[in-house]
Design an enzyme around this catalytic site. Structure first.
Site, PDB file in Angstrom:
ATOM      1  N   ASP A   1     -39.605 -66.784  21.953  1.00 22.38           N
ATOM      2  CA  ASP A   1     -39.812 -67.965  21.044  1.00 22.38           C
ATOM      3  C   ASP A   1     -40.808 -67.686  20.178  1.00 22.38           C
ATOM      4  OD1 ASP A   1     -37.564 -69.344  21.819  1.00 22.38           O
ATOM      5  OD2 ASP A   1     -38.977 -70.479  23.430  1.00 22.38           O
TER       6      ASP A   1
ATOM      7  N   ASN B   1     -47.099 -41.177  61.962  1.00 20.27           N
ATOM      8  CA  ASN B   1     -46.404 -42.200  60.965  1.00 20.27           C
ATOM      9  C   ASN B   1     -47.523 -43.444  60.839  1.00 20.27           C
ATOM     10  OD1 ASN B   1     -44.741 -40.345  60.594  1.00 20.27           O
ATOM     11  ND2 ASN B   1     -43.004 -41.664  60.813  1.00 20.27           N
TER      12      ASN B   1
END
Length: 886
Positions: free
Chosen positions: A327, A718
């Protein structure tokens, strides 16, 4: 269906069993039961349970839950608990982020919960808007927000701002006249609609529709039928997760089958446990967590910078948009008319300051002047004015935007109306094109008039020059009209001003004294020009879509750096679909566009394979916001319907905020891509080491085989690598050139072909080095060989992080969290290696490892230097090659 605008007042009142003095309390209660509350549900909100369960649908998460299940089955509870803890922590984090975003939106709505003035039991009372019922009589006045669809029954110079519904930026005059049934919505001048606002005048109206039966409610119902699919990024992550999951399952089944067939004395439980360990090693457990945390951190930063994200997944999508359809009013401009030019006493003055701030200077030839010189014209603008000034903690102005601009310009000069009493009005009408206010000064009476310059000039016989009035010549009038045309050509709205000392029985608006001109415009935001330049450097096309006329749109566009052509909505209607598609490529400024045309432009861009961000504030913008790749609603002037249809809400309605949000989106993707590269390289090396040692074990130890790493070691590995260091990568700062790169190709996923090749090559290098270390130490004992492989993997994976950051041109100390995470991870590894707790707490025995000597560390160090140098060379070589091929 009854067309309320086509019925007269008596039929309307009879239809709703109402009267001009309003409903009674009992009648209102009965109608509330019959019609329901005046509320609009725009979207189907997910339940808390559904929001929580959605966090556990990722294929990788499901694979980890499966691994935890088998760990419980084989009584390996510690491993199972570790996996479940990782999965649960990630799920809770994602849940709370999305839950808090929804709560923030609800808070925004409650903050602006509307109330209304209605006639009940013959008296005017204020009630919550949700308790309005059909048949209620609304009292309307300046500054009020309309809270139901209603038919006007009385109107006194009433004007409404309907841009939120129709896209038309100019206020609409409202009358009570009965209209034809076929009258279009935007032309129903005897109706007022939910969500619009009264900018001038007063009146009363009979409520004809509430809640979902209003025009806004009908659009909200359409929105509920639009299904929102996952974002492109979510699809990519799901696809990656599926590929990893499928690969892991195939690998696990291959290892199980191979060991059961080839080992002479296989222990089935051990084979299955080791295979589960392999699965855990292969799965990047931290991926869901890092994605969630990276997105969450980005949304927190974005919230601080005035953009509220409703859906975590949309952040990355915003970072990859090719086109922003924005806009003009309030997004590229201040959304506040501001006087910028004044013509007075045959001289042109400029006025500084923006919006409704009363700070600003008056300049003549770029030099500051004493504004007292301009008091006659500023006083006229302030006097002939209906602006309401509320002085609470700060000044607040209510009224027509043009009149507010005139009031603010007068207050900048500290003009006062003390001693002036307003005694008569000649209100503005579309026919008269002027307004006059008469004031009693005690000793004299003065009329002040403002309006279209040609109208004001026509009724002026004199001009105010050098502190006195003189006869107004035809040549001087022509000169002023030329100045008016010059100002108007810059899309400035110009008003003429005049005054008159009134004697008895004189015609107030005839033979007036001309004072001058004031020109105002909704100015561009000062930061927008730089934001547009940044967007273009980032390969993002910006298109202006506005409801304003072509002249205004073009003038503002040129001021902020739009070089493209402008086209009016009426011209668009004449093109075929093929021509329309070409027009969308050729023009960057579209004026007088309706919400339906906005949607058509957005769809045409998406059909070209572009990722589109669309801004909007009106109710009719909602379908376009919903269907855009990223829907961006305005937080200040946006409707609730638009906000509910959006992905992101701009709390300051500022275009520059969108560009900052894109920077965050790109940073998120970069960080996730870095994490994926790091983790998949590391996990590939872990898996290949385990597989190579397993195959070699069948030859070296055909009875039971060899295990490179135990399940406990793999989980610890991990936890250290997928844990803190990986999460810290998620908060890496943006690359210096992140907004100088083009948006990523829609066909490219998280892992592009060059990145995939890089992961495989470096993963293989790590595998060769670690496998060599394992087999070199194997004659000295399996536990020592496992310890060396175990520790080498951890150190080399951290080396991999350094290589990735070197490639990104990020300094080693630019992420303090990463330094802390790496330091803590190394410290934890040293703790389990050297066990400072003594024999009573044999932590190194639990992990099946032994302390390492300085010579062992020297070998690990040599391997680290080799892998760092070779990895860096390969990475830089591939970057150079990609640049040559680009």
């Amino acid at each position: 269906m009854v067309e309320w605008h086509s019925l007269n007042k008596l039929k309307l009142l009879k239809r709703f069993e109402s009267r001009e003095t309003g409903l009674s309390s009992k009648e209102a209660e009965k109608k509330l039961e019959q019609y329901g509350t005046n509320k609009i549900e725009t979207t189907k909100h997910a339940t808390v349970l559904k929001l929580f369960l959605e966090q556990f649908t990722n294929p990788l998460v499901l694979l980890l839950i499966g691994a935890a299940f088998f760990s419980f089955l084989f009584k390996d509870n510690i491993d199972a608990y570790l996996i479940i803890a990782i999965v649960l922590a990630n799920g809770l984090f994602g849940f709370f982020q999305n839950y808090n975003a929804e709560k923030n939106i609800e808070s925004l709505k409650k903050l602006g919960a509307p109330r209304a003035l209605v006639y009940r039991n013959g008296a005017l009372v204020e009630i919550d808007a949700e308790n309005i019922v059909p048949g209620d009589i609304l009292h309307l006045k300046e500054g009020m927000r309309v809270t139901a669809d209603a038919r006007l029954i009385e109107s006194s110079e009433l004007y409404a701002d309907e841009s939120i519904l129709t896209g038309e930026s100019n206020s609409v005059g409202k009358k009570t006249k009965v209209l034809d049934e076929e009258t279009l919505l935007a032309e129903r001048t005897n109706m007022i609609f939910t969500g619009t606002s009264i900018v001038k005048g007063k009146g009363t109206a009979l409520v004809v529709a509430t809640g979902k039966t209003t025009e806004v409610g009908k659009i909200a119902k359409v929105l509920q039928s639009i299904e929102e699919g996952p974002t492109r990024f979510q699809k990519e992550l799901e696809e990656l997760s599926k590929k990893i999951g499928a690969g892991v399952l195939v690998l696990v089944l291959f290892i199980i089958a191979g060991k059961l067939l080839l080992l002479t004395k296989p222990v089935i439980l051990e084979v299955i446990e080791n295979s589960i360990a392999l699965a855990v090693a292969a799965v990047p457990e931290g991926l869901p967590a890092v994605v969630t945390i990276s997105l969450a951190i980005a949304t927190t930063v974005m919230l601080r910078k005035k953009s509220l994200v409703r859906n975590l997944g949309i952040v990355e999508t915003l970072g990859s948009v090719n086109v922003i359809c924005t806009d003009k009013t309030g997004t590229l401009t201040e959304n506040s008319m501001t006087v910028q030019e004044i013509y007075f006493n045959n001289q042109k003055y400029s006025v500084t300051g923006n919006g409704q701030s009363i700070e600003g200077d008056f300049l003549l030839n770029n030099k500051k002047i004493n504004p007292e010189k301009l008091e006659p014209i500023l006083l006229c603008g302030m006097a002939c004015n209906d602006t309401i000034i509320e002085n609470h903690e700060k000044l607040k102005f209510i009224g027509d935007p043009t009149e507010i601009a005139l009031t603010v310009s007068a207050l900048k000069a500290k003009v006062s109306m003390a001693g002036m009493k307003r005694i008569k009005d000649f209100p503005f009408t579309s026919n008269r094109k002027r307004m006059t206010a008469v004031f009693d000064y005690g000793a004299k009476t003065i009329a002040y008039s403002k309006g279209a310059p040609e109208v004001i000039l026509k009724d002026c016989t004199h001009i105010f020059l050098n502190g006195r009035k003189k006869v107004f010549s035809h040549a001087e009038k022509e000169k002023i009209m030329k100045i008016n045309d010059e100002m108007a050509s810059k899309a400035i709205r110009v008003l003429g001003f005049a005054y008159k000392d009134i004697l008895a029985k004189e015609d107030t608006e005839k033979e007036m004294i001309f004072i001058g001109l004031q020109g105002m415009i909704d100015p561009p935001r000062k930061e927008v020009k730089n934001a547009l330049e940044t967007a273009r450097k980032a390969g993002i096309r910006v298109i202006m879509l506005t409801g304003d006329n072509k002249l205004t749109a073009k003038a503002i566009a040129e001021k902020i750096g739009f070089n493209g052509k402008a086209i009016d909505a009426k011209e668009l209607e004449n093109f075929s679909p093929q021509e329309f598609s070409k027009i969308v490529d050729e023009y960057d400024v579209f004026s007088r566009v309706s919400p339906q045309q906005k949607l058509a432009i957005m769809q045409a861009l998406k059909e070209k394979g572009l990722s589109v961000a669309m801004t909007g504030d009106g109710v009719n913008d909602a379908p376009a916001l919903k269907q855009a790749d990223v829907g961006i609603a305005m937080g200040i002037r946006g409707s609730d319907v638009a906000k509910d249809a959006s992905d992101i809400i701009l709390l300051d309605d500022n275009f520059a905020t969108i560009i900052e949000a894109i920077r965050q989106g790109r940073t998120v993707f970069d960080n996730i891509q870095k994490f994926v590269r790091y983790l998949l390289t590391s996990n590939l090396a872990e898996v290949l080491v385990v597989v190579i040692v397993s195959i070699a074990g069948i030859i070296i130890s055909p009875e039971t085989g060899l295990v490179a790493l135990t399940i406990t070691q793999l989980l610890w590995l991990n936890l250290l690598t997928d844990g803190l260091p990986a999460l810290a990568l998620g908060v890496d700062p943006p690359k210096p050139d992140i907004m100088k790169q083009k948006p990523r190709d829609a066909k490219e996923g998280v892992i592009t072909k060059p990145i995939g090749i890089n992961i495989i090559i470096i993963g293989v290098i790590l595998t060769i080095v670690i496998s060599a270390i394992f087999f070199y130490y194997l004659p000295k004992g399996l536990i020592l060989a496992q310890t060396m492989a175990f520790t080498s993997l951890i150190i080399y994976e951290f080396v991999r992080i350094v290589v990735i950051r070197e490639e990104e041109s990020l300094g080693f100390f630019s992420n303090k969290w990463l330094i802390g995470a790496l330091g803590l991870s190394v410290l934890l590894q040293l703790v389990i290696l050297y066990n400072p707790f003594g024999p009573s707490f044999p932590i190194n025995e639990w992990f099946g490892i032994v302390p390492l000597t300085l010579m062992d560390w020297a070998i690990i160090g040599l391997g680290a230097i080799f892998t760092f140098a070779l990895s860096l060379f390969i990475t830089k070589f591939s970057i150079k090659r990609n640049e040559q091929n680009a």
